[in-house]
Scaffold this motif. Structure first.
Motif, PDB file in Angstrom:
ATOM      1  N   LYS A 203       0.818  -1.154   0.085  1.00 58.82           N
ATOM      2  CA  LYS A 203      -0.060  -0.261   0.021  1.00 58.82           C
ATOM      3  C   LYS A 203       0.689   1.288   0.006  1.00 58.82           C
ATOM      4  O   LYS A 203       1.346   1.796   1.056  1.00 58.82           O
ATOM      5  CB  LYS A 203      -0.982   0.177   1.256  1.00 58.82           C
ATOM      6  CG  LYS A 203      -1.742  -1.043   1.250  1.00 58.82           C
ATOM      7  CD  LYS A 203      -2.654  -1.098   2.424  1.00 58.82           C
ATOM      8  CE  LYS A 203      -3.776  -2.461   2.354  1.00 58.82           C
ATOM      9  NZ  LYS A 203      -4.682  -2.286   3.577  1.00 58.82           N
TER      10      LYS A 203
ATOM     11  N   TYR B  85      -1.288   5.025   4.581  1.00 60.61           N
ATOM     12  CA  TYR B  85      -0.850   3.560   5.194  1.00 60.61           C
ATOM     13  C   TYR B  85       0.535   3.847   5.978  1.00 60.61           C
ATOM     14  O   TYR B  85       0.806   3.102   6.876  1.00 60.61           O
ATOM     15  CB  TYR B  85      -0.706   2.698   4.025  1.00 60.61           C
ATOM     16  CG  TYR B  85      -2.024   2.382   3.746  1.00 60.61           C
ATOM     17  CD1 TYR B  85      -3.043   1.665   4.510  1.00 60.61           C
ATOM     18  CD2 TYR B  85      -2.790   2.752   2.436  1.00 60.61           C
ATOM     19  CE1 TYR B  85      -4.514   1.540   3.979  1.00 60.61           C
ATOM     20  CE2 TYR B  85      -4.045   2.641   2.233  1.00 60.61           C
ATOM     21  CZ  TYR B  85      -4.791   2.203   2.844  1.00 60.61           C
ATOM     22  OH  TYR B  85      -6.127   1.781   2.260  1.00 60.61           O
TER      23      TYR B  85
ATOM     24  N   CYS C 127       1.060   3.582  10.026  1.00 55.74           N
ATOM     25  CA  CYS C 127       2.070   2.682  10.489  1.00 55.74           C
ATOM     26  C   CYS C 127       2.989   3.422  11.408  1.00 55.74           C
ATOM     27  O   CYS C 127       3.167   2.966  12.565  1.00 55.74           O
ATOM     28  CB  CYS C 127       3.093   2.339   9.336  1.00 55.74           C
ATOM     29  SG  CYS C 127       4.357   1.293   9.858  1.00 55.74           S
TER      30      CYS C 127
ATOM     31  N   SER D 194      -3.023  -8.329  16.093  1.00 58.28           N
ATOM     32  CA  SER D 194      -3.326  -7.948  14.794  1.00 58.28           C
ATOM     33  C   SER D 194      -4.230  -8.436  14.156  1.00 58.28           C
ATOM     34  O   SER D 194      -5.087  -8.002  13.197  1.00 58.28           O
ATOM     35  CB  SER D 194      -2.021  -7.730  14.149  1.00 58.28           C
ATOM     36  OG  SER D 194      -1.015  -6.577  14.763  1.00 58.28           O
TER      37      SER D 194
ATOM     38  N   SER E  26      -8.061  -7.395  13.224  1.00 61.44           N
ATOM     39  CA  SER E  26      -7.699  -6.939  11.785  1.00 61.44           C
ATOM     40  C   SER E  26      -8.434  -5.564  11.343  1.00 61.44           C
ATOM     41  O   SER E  26      -7.893  -4.909  10.616  1.00 61.44           O
ATOM     42  CB  SER E  26      -7.290  -7.868  10.919  1.00 61.44           C
ATOM     43  OG  SER E  26      -8.759  -8.744  10.606  1.00 61.44           O
ATOM     44  N   ASN E  27      -9.668  -5.533  12.017  1.00 64.22           N
ATOM     45  CA  ASN E  27     -10.421  -4.473  11.427  1.00 64.22           C
ATOM     46  C   ASN E  27     -10.704  -3.250  12.573  1.00 64.22           C
ATOM     47  O   ASN E  27     -11.541  -2.630  12.459  1.00 64.22           O
ATOM     48  CB  ASN E  27     -11.767  -5.044  10.876  1.00 64.22           C
ATOM     49  CG  ASN E  27     -11.395  -5.793   9.498  1.00 64.22           C
ATOM     50  OD1 ASN E  27     -10.919  -5.178   8.858  1.00 64.22           O
ATOM     51  ND2 ASN E  27     -12.201  -6.976   9.503  1.00 64.22           N
TER      52      ASN E  27
ATOM     53  N   ILE F 201       1.633  -2.545  12.954  1.00 65.43           N
ATOM     54  CA  ILE F 201       1.160  -3.506  11.945  1.00 65.43           C
ATOM     55  C   ILE F 201      -0.293  -3.106  11.547  1.00 65.43           C
ATOM     56  O   ILE F 201      -0.638  -3.085  10.244  1.00 65.43           O
ATOM     57  CB  ILE F 201       1.114  -4.877  12.506  1.00 65.43           C
ATOM     58  CG1 ILE F 201       2.263  -5.416  12.714  1.00 65.43           C
ATOM     59  CG2 ILE F 201       0.077  -5.788  11.415  1.00 65.43           C
ATOM     60  CD1 ILE F 201       2.546  -6.881  13.734  1.00 65.43           C
ATOM     61  N   LEU F 202      -1.138  -2.833  12.328  1.00 67.54           N
ATOM     62  CA  LEU F 202      -2.500  -2.441  12.327  1.00 67.54           C
ATOM     63  C   LEU F 202      -2.708  -0.958  11.537  1.00 67.54           C
ATOM     64  O   LEU F 202      -3.489  -0.793  10.646  1.00 67.54           O
ATOM     65  CB  LEU F 202      -3.403  -2.255  13.516  1.00 67.54           C
ATOM     66  CG  LEU F 202      -3.807  -3.552  14.241  1.00 67.54           C
ATOM     67  CD1 LEU F 202      -4.352  -3.521  15.628  1.00 67.54           C
ATOM     68  CD2 LEU F 202      -4.331  -4.712  12.963  1.00 67.54           C
TER      69      LEU F 202
ATOM     70  N   TYR G  52      -1.649  -1.627   8.198  1.00 68.91           N
ATOM     71  CA  TYR G  52      -2.957  -2.239   7.370  1.00 68.91           C
ATOM     72  C   TYR G  52      -3.956  -1.453   7.201  1.00 68.91           C
ATOM     73  O   TYR G  52      -4.959  -1.371   6.208  1.00 68.91           O
ATOM     74  CB  TYR G  52      -3.342  -3.537   8.296  1.00 68.91           C
ATOM     75  CG  TYR G  52      -4.159  -4.435   7.446  1.00 68.91           C
ATOM     76  CD1 TYR G  52      -4.006  -5.055   6.503  1.00 68.91           C
ATOM     77  CD2 TYR G  52      -5.251  -4.535   8.284  1.00 68.91           C
ATOM     78  CE1 TYR G  52      -5.110  -5.922   5.906  1.00 68.91           C
ATOM     79  CE2 TYR G  52      -6.603  -5.435   7.624  1.00 68.91           C
ATOM     80  CZ  TYR G  52      -6.321  -5.893   6.425  1.00 68.91           C
ATOM     81  OH  TYR G  52      -7.300  -6.674   5.973  1.00 68.91           O
TER      82      TYR G  52
END
Length: 161
Positions: free
Chosen positions: A2, A7, A11, A93, A97-98, A124-125, A128
């Motif tokens: 991404k 993103y 991060c 994570s 994840s959402n 990570i999240l 993502y």
């Protein structure tokens, strides 16, 4: 990958927020965390007298690494990440994840190195989900937000080369 500002910024900001959320409970026993913050553990950033949620060496190392990447053609990574911190971070994570906030809260409420697990989970999240999924109240409160956003944009620009 991404390759959008959202993103890269997610991060770095996500990691700093996870770090700031985890440091007040770092190396406390889970029972001590619950005694101090309630049965669900720590759920929000602790704001210092400066009006910001303080970051630790984990975010500082991220900043130094990002600066090194921006200033050098190649950087050797000699930092050992403990297996436990990485395993906890990957687990939460994936489990959340959402949901950035739930993932971070879960990742710091345990016996152990909570600022590291929070920082890694936040990285990570944040990468993502992107900056837009990070709670605004946390983003506005975290220390060095502007430095992290600038570094994220510089990393994005460098990644296009």
């Amino acid at each position: 990958m991404k390759r959008k500002s959202e993103y890269f910024q997610g991060c770095l900001i996500g990691g700093a927020i996870g770090d700031a959320l985890g440091w007040p409970v770092e190396f406390m026993r889970y029972s001590q965390i619950k005694d101090k913050y309630g049965k669900e553990g720590i759920h929000d950033l602790v704001i210092s007298s400066s009006g910001k949620a303080e970051i630790t060496d984990d975010t500082q190392m991220t900043i130094f690494t990002a600066e090194g990447i921006l200033r050098a053609d190649s950087v050797l990574n000699n930092q050992a990440i403990r297996d436990e911190a990485l395993a906890i971070s990957v687990y939460f994570s994936l489990k959340y994840s959402n949901d950035f906030e739930k993932g971070l809260i879960a990742s710091v409420n345990h016996d152990g190195d909570s600022d590291s697990t929070g920082a890694i989970t936040g990285n990570i999240l944040g990468a993502y989900l992107g900056l837009g999924k990070i709670p605004m109240k946390w983003m506005e409160s975290v220390e060095l937000k502007d430095v992290l956003l600038r570094l994220a944009n510089e990393l994005l620009n460098k990644s296009g080369n």
